[in-house]
Design a protein around this motif. Structure first.
Motif, PDB file in Angstrom:
ATOM      1  N   ALA A  49       0.972  -1.303  -0.085  1.00 32.89           N
ATOM      2  CA  ALA A  49       0.066   0.079   0.039  1.00 32.89           C
ATOM      3  C   ALA A  49       0.862   1.250  -0.038  1.00 32.89           C
ATOM      4  O   ALA A  49       0.614   2.323  -0.472  1.00 32.89           O
ATOM      5  N   GLN A  50       2.010   1.248   0.780  1.00 34.88           N
ATOM      6  CA  GLN A  50       2.970   2.378   0.540  1.00 34.88           C
ATOM      7  C   GLN A  50       3.525   2.613  -0.802  1.00 34.88           C
ATOM      8  O   GLN A  50       4.085   3.602  -1.170  1.00 34.88           O
ATOM      9  N   PRO A  53       1.742   4.316  -5.883  1.00 39.97           N
ATOM     10  CA  PRO A  53       1.555   5.847  -5.949  1.00 39.97           C
ATOM     11  C   PRO A  53       0.139   6.192  -5.822  1.00 39.97           C
ATOM     12  O   PRO A  53      -0.638   5.463  -6.375  1.00 39.97           O
ATOM     13  N   ASP A  54      -0.111   7.494  -5.129  1.00 42.20           N
ATOM     14  CA  ASP A  54      -1.427   8.072  -4.771  1.00 42.20           C
ATOM     15  C   ASP A  54      -1.731   9.049  -5.669  1.00 42.20           C
ATOM     16  O   ASP A  54      -2.873   9.289  -5.764  1.00 42.20           O
ATOM     17  N   ASP A  55      -0.766   9.466  -6.373  1.00 36.64           N
ATOM     18  CA  ASP A  55      -0.959  10.695  -7.371  1.00 36.64           C
ATOM     19  C   ASP A  55      -1.619  10.063  -8.549  1.00 36.64           C
ATOM     20  O   ASP A  55      -1.158   9.198  -9.175  1.00 36.64           O
TER      21      ASP A  55
END
Length: 59
Positions: A49-50, A53-55
């Motif tokens: 999960a880390q 990428p979240d972007d």
């Protein structure tokens, strides 16, 4: 809180799978084995999960 719930559900599901699989192959169920696998799975889930990428990706 996110880490707690991840461990909680992973703990329940992995122990359930460990119980069912050990029953299907005819060996004894060991709570410690399921718990160890749950801790390892939780660490892997949180690590993945880390790394994701979240972007949003711009083309």
């Amino acid at each position: 809180m996110r880490i707690f719930w991840t461990f909680f559900w992973t703990f329940l599901l992995v122990n359930m799978v460990t119980y069912v699989v050990s029953s299907m192959i005819g060996v004894a169920y060991h709570f410690a084995t399921g718990t160890t696998l749950a801790v390892i799975a939780t660490v892997l889930i949180l690590l993945i999960a880390q790394l994701i990428p979240d972007d949003p990706v711009h083309h």
